[in-house]
Motif scaffolding. Structure first.
Motif, PDB file in Angstrom:
ATOM      1  N   UNK A  42     -19.704-154.961 -44.251  1.00 35.28           N
ATOM      2  CA  UNK A  42     -20.595-154.168 -44.745  1.00 35.28           C
ATOM      3  C   UNK A  42     -21.783-153.603 -44.094  1.00 35.28           C
ATOM      4  N   UNK A  43     -22.203-153.118 -44.589  1.00 36.36           N
ATOM      5  CA  UNK A  43     -23.391-152.248 -44.155  1.00 36.36           C
ATOM      6  C   UNK A  43     -24.336-153.131 -45.424  1.00 36.36           C
ATOM      7  N   UNK A 212      -6.892-139.206 -51.227  1.00 37.32           N
ATOM      8  CA  UNK A 212      -7.429-140.328 -52.510  1.00 37.32           C
ATOM      9  C   UNK A 212      -8.128-141.576 -52.662  1.00 37.32           C
ATOM     10  N   UNK A 213      -7.624-142.169 -51.185  1.00 35.67           N
ATOM     11  CA  UNK A 213      -8.177-143.639 -50.388  1.00 35.67           C
ATOM     12  C   UNK A 213     -10.619-143.203 -50.128  1.00 35.67           C
ATOM     13  N   UNK A 214     -11.131-143.641 -51.075  1.00 32.72           N
ATOM     14  CA  UNK A 214     -12.378-144.307 -50.334  1.00 32.72           C
ATOM     15  C   UNK A 214     -12.464-143.860 -48.804  1.00 32.72           C
ATOM     16  N   UNK A 215     -13.365-143.257 -48.519  1.00 28.90           N
ATOM     17  CA  UNK A 215     -14.141-143.238 -46.832  1.00 28.90           C
ATOM     18  C   UNK A 215     -15.792-143.171 -47.057  1.00 28.90           C
ATOM     19  N   UNK A 216     -16.107-144.413 -46.713  1.00 29.19           N
ATOM     20  CA  UNK A 216     -17.581-144.760 -46.697  1.00 29.19           C
ATOM     21  C   UNK A 216     -18.114-143.840 -45.289  1.00 29.19           C
ATOM     22  N   UNK A 217     -18.886-142.966 -45.365  1.00 30.36           N
ATOM     23  CA  UNK A 217     -19.878-142.392 -44.024  1.00 30.36           C
ATOM     24  C   UNK A 217     -21.221-143.197 -44.395  1.00 30.36           C
ATOM     25  N   UNK A 218     -21.785-143.509 -43.555  1.00 29.44           N
ATOM     26  CA  UNK A 218     -23.213-144.274 -43.314  1.00 29.44           C
ATOM     27  C   UNK A 218     -24.246-143.248 -42.379  1.00 29.44           C
ATOM     28  N   UNK A 219     -25.644-143.344 -42.746  1.00 31.68           N
ATOM     29  CA  UNK A 219     -26.060-142.453 -42.484  1.00 31.68           C
ATOM     30  C   UNK A 219     -27.624-142.946 -41.768  1.00 31.68           C
ATOM     31  N   UNK A 220     -28.403-143.504 -40.441  1.00 36.11           N
ATOM     32  CA  UNK A 220     -29.377-144.245 -40.566  1.00 36.11           C
ATOM     33  C   UNK A 220     -30.478-142.623 -40.366  1.00 36.11           C
ATOM     34  N   UNK A 221     -31.359-142.443 -40.209  1.00 40.92           N
ATOM     35  CA  UNK A 221     -32.859-141.564 -40.516  1.00 40.92           C
ATOM     36  C   UNK A 221     -33.925-142.118 -39.760  1.00 40.92           C
ATOM     37  N   UNK A 222     -34.128-141.827 -38.788  1.00 41.66           N
ATOM     38  CA  UNK A 222     -35.779-142.519 -38.412  1.00 41.66           C
ATOM     39  C   UNK A 222     -36.549-141.586 -37.749  1.00 41.66           C
ATOM     40  N   UNK A 223     -37.713-140.617 -38.043  1.00 41.18           N
ATOM     41  CA  UNK A 223     -38.536-140.112 -37.955  1.00 41.18           C
ATOM     42  C   UNK A 223     -39.404-141.001 -36.807  1.00 41.18           C
ATOM     43  N   UNK A 224     -40.055-139.993 -35.899  1.00 42.92           N
ATOM     44  CA  UNK A 224     -41.617-140.246 -35.111  1.00 42.92           C
ATOM     45  C   UNK A 224     -41.785-139.657 -34.261  1.00 42.92           C
ATOM     46  N   UNK A 225     -43.259-139.103 -34.397  1.00 38.66           N
ATOM     47  CA  UNK A 225     -43.941-137.554 -34.341  1.00 38.66           C
ATOM     48  C   UNK A 225     -43.284-136.790 -34.777  1.00 38.66           C
ATOM     49  N   UNK A 226     -42.846-135.652 -33.918  1.00 42.87           N
ATOM     50  CA  UNK A 226     -41.319-134.555 -34.145  1.00 42.87           C
ATOM     51  C   UNK A 226     -40.173-134.584 -33.864  1.00 42.87           C
ATOM     52  N   UNK A 227     -40.077-135.808 -33.445  1.00 44.63           N
ATOM     53  CA  UNK A 227     -38.476-135.896 -33.681  1.00 44.63           C
ATOM     54  C   UNK A 227     -37.588-137.191 -34.252  1.00 44.63           C
ATOM     55  N   UNK A 228     -36.182-136.638 -34.675  1.00 46.23           N
ATOM     56  CA  UNK A 228     -35.438-137.314 -36.039  1.00 46.23           C
ATOM     57  C   UNK A 228     -34.489-137.795 -35.345  1.00 46.23           C
ATOM     58  N   UNK A 229     -33.865-139.654 -35.026  1.00 42.76           N
ATOM     59  CA  UNK A 229     -32.639-139.338 -34.542  1.00 42.76           C
ATOM     60  C   UNK A 229     -31.655-139.933 -35.897  1.00 42.76           C
ATOM     61  N   UNK A 240     -14.639-150.446 -47.348  1.00 41.50           N
ATOM     62  CA  UNK A 240     -15.841-151.190 -47.549  1.00 41.50           C
ATOM     63  C   UNK A 240     -16.499-150.712 -46.061  1.00 41.50           C
ATOM     64  N   UNK A 241     -18.135-150.220 -46.449  1.00 41.58           N
ATOM     65  CA  UNK A 241     -18.989-149.365 -46.109  1.00 41.58           C
ATOM     66  C   UNK A 241     -19.797-150.166 -44.068  1.00 41.58           C
ATOM     67  N   UNK A 242     -18.998-149.263 -43.077  1.00 45.44           N
ATOM     68  CA  UNK A 242     -20.025-149.595 -42.318  1.00 45.44           C
ATOM     69  C   UNK A 242     -20.716-150.147 -41.985  1.00 45.44           C
ATOM     70  N   UNK A 243     -21.315-150.605 -40.769  1.00 44.13           N
ATOM     71  CA  UNK A 243     -22.927-150.946 -40.590  1.00 44.13           C
ATOM     72  C   UNK A 243     -23.062-150.908 -39.111  1.00 44.13           C
ATOM     73  N   UNK A 244     -24.594-149.145 -39.348  1.00 43.11           N
ATOM     74  CA  UNK A 244     -25.374-148.853 -38.682  1.00 43.11           C
ATOM     75  C   UNK A 244     -25.651-150.154 -37.747  1.00 43.11           C
TER      76      UNK A 244
END
Length: 257
Positions: A42-43, A212-229, A240-244
């Protein structure tokens, strides 16, 4: 953030990739553009100890002074194989076509834009990659993370993070979407603890429903200056929640100028 399979879908980049078509509500590609992941771990806290808002952390002094990077410049700063131990980094195939999900509630549009593989505001340049844990080769729940680097005109990167934060709060109770492949249902949206990286970071979970099955999607955003990952992982094997992995996040953030 563990995966099991390849990522193609019927002509669209569905971030929630799956082998024979994936997506909430059992639609052929249900709508999250790109790679289906399966998770064993899990995350952090599985989101139960979610902290509202972004987790900010000091970052290296930007050498671009916030300048908008070109696609060629993004390709130079994206992670490469061997830069993070145990991970193979490769271009993401099928990025010419993006998801087409449209939310019933416009407040949720920033979330669906990322699910479609097209973060908003529209970036000036975009680079896609996948990171695969080679130590888990052959396992059903092999770790695979989709990574999207986007560069934005002045103020656009900050607006992306701000709009996603607002959407996560507004859409906490879930939302529905329609797309070229049919309707999808997301039952919950919540903030997750974010690993401190870059000048600004934010993590959240969107829970979909696949037959009907629970499907967790996890997102992680990071910004530096004008760039986003944007890092993305999904779990189609269990609820179970996935982990980045934090090592991917911090290594990528360290490369951003």
């Amino acid at each position: 953030m563990k995966v099991r399979t390849t990522f193609v879908t019927a002509g669209t980049l569905v971030l929630c990739l799956a082998a024979a078509g994936c997506g909430p509500d059992g639609g052929e590609d249900g709508g999250a553009g790109g790679r289906a992941t399966a998770s064993r771990t899990p995350a952090s806290g599985d989101g139960s100890a979610a902290t509202p808002g972004a987790t900010a952390a000091p970052a290296p002094t930007p050498t671009t002074h916030g300048r908008t990077l070109t696609e060629a410049e993004l390709a130079k700063v994206v992670l490469a194989t061997d830069e993070v131990a145990g991970y193979e980094i490769a271009p993401l195939e099928g990025t010419d076509e993006r998801g087409t999900e449209e939310p019933g509630d416009k407040a949720c549009r920033p979330i669906t834009a990322i699910i479609n593989g097209s973060p908003e505001p529209a970036p000036a340049a975009t680079v896609f990659r996948t990171a695969m844990d080679t130590r888990e080769e052959g396992q059903d729940d092999q770790t695979v993370v989709t990574e999207i680097l986007t560069s934005h005109p002045k103020g656009g990167a900050e607006e992306l993070l701000r709009s996603v934060r607002d959407a996560v709060r507004a859409c906490a109770g879930g939302f529905r979407t329609t797309s070229d492949d049919g309707p999808s249902t997301y039952t919950e949206v919540k903030t997750l603890p974010a690993a401190g990286a870059g000048q600004e970071s934010f993590a959240y979970q969107v829970t979909g429903s696949l037959e009907g099955v629970r499907v967790p999607l996890v997102f992680h955003l990071v910004r530096t200056g004008s760039t986003v990952v944007t890092f993305y992982a999904a779990n189609y094997l269990t609820a179970t929640a996935p982990e980045v992995p934090a090592d991917l996040v911090t290594a990528q953030a360290a490369k951003l100028p």
